[in-house]
Write a protein that holds these residues in place. Sequence first.
Motif, PDB file in Angstrom:
ATOM      1  N   HIS A  15       2.906   5.967  -2.928  1.00 23.00           N
ATOM      2  CA  HIS A  15       4.005   6.853  -3.337  1.00 23.00           C
ATOM      3  C   HIS A  15       4.106   6.967  -4.858  1.00 23.00           C
ATOM      4  O   HIS A  15       4.467   8.020  -5.376  1.00 23.00           O
ATOM      5  N   VAL A  16       3.782   5.894  -5.565  1.00 25.86           N
ATOM      6  CA  VAL A  16       3.801   5.968  -7.036  1.00 25.86           C
ATOM      7  C   VAL A  16       2.637   6.833  -7.518  1.00 25.86           C
ATOM      8  O   VAL A  16       2.828   7.821  -8.229  1.00 25.86           O
ATOM      9  N   LYS A  17       1.432   6.461  -7.108  1.00 30.74           N
ATOM     10  CA  LYS A  17       0.241   7.120  -7.671  1.00 30.74           C
ATOM     11  C   LYS A  17       0.089   8.560  -7.217  1.00 30.74           C
ATOM     12  O   LYS A  17      -0.275   9.425  -7.998  1.00 30.74           O
ATOM     13  N   GLU A  18       0.345   8.809  -5.936  1.00 32.33           N
ATOM     14  CA  GLU A  18       0.027  10.141  -5.395  1.00 32.33           C
ATOM     15  C   GLU A  18       1.212  11.097  -5.418  1.00 32.33           C
ATOM     16  O   GLU A  18       1.032  12.299  -5.530  1.00 32.33           O
ATOM     17  N   ARG A  19       2.424  10.548  -5.279  1.00 29.92           N
ATOM     18  CA  ARG A  19       3.586  11.441  -5.200  1.00 29.92           C
ATOM     19  C   ARG A  19       4.432  11.409  -6.471  1.00 29.92           C
ATOM     20  O   ARG A  19       5.273  12.269  -6.695  1.00 29.92           O
TER      21      ARG A  19
ATOM     22  N   ALA B 139       5.510  -9.604  -8.612  1.00 33.14           N
ATOM     23  CA  ALA B 139       5.635  -8.924  -7.310  1.00 33.14           C
ATOM     24  C   ALA B 139       4.316  -8.222  -6.988  1.00 33.14           C
ATOM     25  O   ALA B 139       3.691  -7.629  -7.866  1.00 33.14           O
ATOM     26  N   LEU B 140       3.920  -8.285  -5.750  1.00 34.31           N
ATOM     27  CA  LEU B 140       2.604  -7.755  -5.377  1.00 34.31           C
ATOM     28  C   LEU B 140       2.478  -6.237  -5.566  1.00 34.31           C
ATOM     29  O   LEU B 140       1.432  -5.772  -6.016  1.00 34.31           O
TER      30      LEU B 140
ATOM     31  N   ASP C 238       0.828  -1.219   0.000  1.00 31.57           N
ATOM     32  CA  ASP C 238       0.000   0.000   0.000  1.00 31.57           C
ATOM     33  C   ASP C 238       0.858   1.262   0.000  1.00 31.57           C
ATOM     34  O   ASP C 238       0.547   2.233  -0.691  1.00 31.57           O
ATOM     35  N   ARG C 239       1.933   1.219   0.787  1.00 33.12           N
ATOM     36  CA  ARG C 239       2.810   2.404   0.839  1.00 33.12           C
ATOM     37  C   ARG C 239       3.432   2.673  -0.537  1.00 33.12           C
ATOM     38  O   ARG C 239       3.469   3.801  -1.004  1.00 33.12           O
TER      39      ARG C 239
END
Length: 221
Positions: free
Chosen positions: A85-89, A102-103, A80-81
Motif C-alpha cells: 500500500h505504501v509503495k504501489e498506492r 517494526a518489521l 507485505d500488505r
Amino acid sequence: MSNAIQVLAWSELTEPKYAYPKGINGALAEYLNVFDDISAKTACLNDRDQGVSENALANADVLIWFGHVKHGEVKQESIDRIVRHVKERGMGFLGLHSTHFALPYKALMGTSCAWRTYVEDGKPGHIKVVSPSHPIAEGVTDFVIPHEEWYGEPYEVPEPEAVVFEGHYVDGKEIARDGLVWTVGKGRVFYFRPGHETYPIYYMAEIRKIILNGVRWCAGC
Ligand code: ZN
C-alpha cells in the motif's frame, strides 16, 4: 468530511495505561479528529487481520505505527500488505519511536534500522528544527521535552530526503536525527524518534503539531 485525510492509527498497545489510557494511537486519533481535514481511526495488533486488513489499508491515506516489544508478532502477510500500500498506492507511513525496529518499517527502509545505543535516562531532550522550510516543521520552533529516552547515532537507515528535527541529549554531546523523511515507491515515510512510552509526550502541543504536520505531509498535502 468525505475528502478528509483518512488516518489509521495503529499500536501494539504495550504502552502503559497510566501514560496512555487509550493507547498512543487513541491519544493521537482523538487529537487528529479535532481537525476538519482529518478523520482518524484506531487499530491494534489484536484486531482482525492484526488491524491492517486489506480493507482497512485500502481506506487509509496514512498509517501511524507504534510498536515496541511485539514486533515479532506482526505476520509477514501484514507486513507485505503495508509495504504494497505504501509503495504501489502511495499510503503514507508515520513511524513513532521504537517503531524503528517494526518489521513493516524495516521492510520499507531495507536496512537494519539499528541505532548505536538506547539510553533511558529520563533527562530533557532539546528538539531543534533543522529544516525550518519543510512542511513538517511548519509552526514548530525549538523546544524541550522534559523527560525522554535518547537513541545514539549512527542510525542505520537510507540517506533521508530531509532531516527535519535533531534531538540534542547529554548536554549536547549526543545529537540524533530525530525526525527523518523519505519517499518509498509512491509513498511518503516520516520517522519521529522521540516518544518513549512511559513519558507521555504525545500530549505535548509541540509534538502534536509535528504529528499533525507529519500526517498531512505523509498524505501528500
Ligand atoms: Zn523507548
